[in-house]
Design a protein around this motif. Structure first.
Motif, short mmCIF file in Angstrom:
data_model
loop_
_atom_site.label_atom_id
_atom_site.label_comp_id
_atom_site.label_asym_id
_atom_site.label_seq_id
_atom_site.Cartn_x
_atom_site.Cartn_y
_atom_site.Cartn_z
N GLU A 178 38.71 -31.67 -16.67
CA GLU A 178 38.95 -32.68 -15.64
C GLU A 178 38.54 -32.18 -14.26
OE1 GLU A 178 42.60 -35.44 -13.84
OE2 GLU A 178 42.94 -34.09 -15.53
N LEU A 179 38.75 -30.89 -14.01
CA LEU A 179 38.42 -30.32 -12.71
C LEU A 179 37.20 -29.41 -12.82
CD1 LEU A 179 41.99 -29.43 -11.40
CD2 LEU A 179 40.63 -31.47 -10.92
N ASN A 180 36.29 -29.56 -11.86
CA ASN A 180 35.10 -28.70 -11.75
C ASN A 180 34.31 -28.56 -13.05
OD1 ASN A 180 35.65 -28.18 -9.02
ND2 ASN A 180 37.00 -26.49 -9.55
N PRO A 181 33.92 -29.64 -13.67
CA PRO A 181 33.08 -29.52 -14.87
C PRO A 181 31.75 -28.86 -14.53
CG PRO A 181 33.11 -31.79 -14.07
CD PRO A 181 34.15 -31.05 -13.28
N GLN A 182 31.31 -27.96 -15.39
CA GLN A 182 30.11 -27.16 -15.14
C GLN A 182 28.93 -27.58 -16.02
OE1 GLN A 182 30.19 -24.42 -12.74
NE2 GLN A 182 32.03 -25.61 -12.25
N GLY A 183 29.12 -28.59 -16.84
CA GLY A 183 28.07 -29.01 -17.75
C GLY A 183 28.14 -28.26 -19.06
N PRO A 184 27.41 -28.69 -20.09
CA PRO A 184 27.39 -28.01 -21.39
C PRO A 184 26.88 -26.57 -21.24
CG PRO A 184 26.37 -30.17 -21.53
CD PRO A 184 26.56 -29.89 -20.08
N LYS A 185 27.24 -25.71 -22.17
CA LYS A 185 26.81 -24.32 -22.11
C LYS A 185 25.33 -24.16 -22.46
CE LYS A 185 31.35 -22.29 -23.03
NZ LYS A 185 32.16 -21.41 -23.93
N THR A 186 24.81 -25.06 -23.27
CA THR A 186 23.40 -24.99 -23.66
C THR A 186 22.82 -26.39 -23.69
OG1 THR A 186 23.92 -25.15 -26.03
CG2 THR A 186 23.75 -22.92 -25.07
N GLY A 187 21.51 -26.48 -23.83
CA GLY A 187 20.86 -27.77 -23.92
C GLY A 187 19.36 -27.62 -23.90
#
Length: 229
Positions: A174-183
């Motif tokens: 909910e707070l400070n999402p950093q995005g998926p670890k890979t992609g």
């Protein structure tokens, strides 16, 4: 957070012995595998006509490298913004704003906009124009948003630090999402007529430099708690 100009990028690349971040052209066509040489006629054109335009990038890594180089130079934690940071600023600390302009609307020349809160079209003068239908002639051409940040609704897509996933925000913190670890693709924000909530995936390597692909750097210290949408 500020958008990086062609001249800013050129200084970094020249200091580090890298080629100019621009393709060599043959008329209107890119000469594959060749870039503009410093001191050439094309180079002088770039310095005089495009030095204050947003810098072009051919891949995500160029944007990342510049921000980290700026951090090393200033001893400040510069980096690409996360997608959540970008949107938080574009929406004036998370407000429900349609566009990251001074008033939340796009005011093109000789135009008007519709205010859904009142149900009326709003007219404005040429002095109140705050956006264009093409990319900016120079960084800061249009008024800043309420936080004093320029160019977040200027028809130029900006790299963020995040990998892209279409369903990431269904399960993100909910707070400070950093995005998926890979992609396989990175998230870009803004772009042609894109609202503050618009997001698009983009491959991390382009086939040439596009004037509509750029980035901004942001300080990563004292970041407020940023909630996802």
């Amino acid at each position: 957070a500020y958008e990086t100009s062609f001249m800013d990028m050129e200084w970094m690349r020249q200091i580090n012995g890298l080629p100019v971040a621009a393709d060599k052209m043959d008329g209107y066509h890119v000469i594959k595998g060749e870039v503009i040489e410093r001191g050439s006629e094309d180079y002088e054109y770039l310095l005089t006509r495009r030095k204050n335009k947003a810098t072009r990038t051919i891949n995500w890594q160029q944007a990342k490298d510049y921000c980290q180089w700026l951090g090393n130079l200033t001893v400040l934690p510069f980096d690409l913004p996360t997608e959540a940071q970008w949107e938080y600023v574009a929406r004036n600390r998370g407000e429900k704003r349609y566009y990251a302009t001074n008033n939340g609307y796009l005011q093109y020349r000789n135009g008007q906009y519709f205010n859904p809160n009142t149900g009326y079209y709003i007219d404005y003068t040429d002095d109140e124009v705050n956006a264009g239908t093409s990319t900016e002639d120079q960084i800061g051409q249009w008024p800043a948003n309420p936080l004093g940040i320029y160019g977040m609704s200027n028809n130029i897509s900006e790299w963020t630090n995040d990998w892209y996933s279409p369903d990431y925000y269904q399960e993100s913190p909910e707070l400070n999402p950093q995005g998926p670890k890979t992609g396989e693709e990175k998230v870009m924000r803004d772009g042609l007529g894109t609202m503050t909530i618009g997001r698009v995936p983009n491959k991390i390597e382009e086939d040439k430099y596009y004037s509509s692909n750029s980035f901004r750097c942001s300080l990563q210290q004292q970041t407020p708690a940023i909630a996802k949408n």
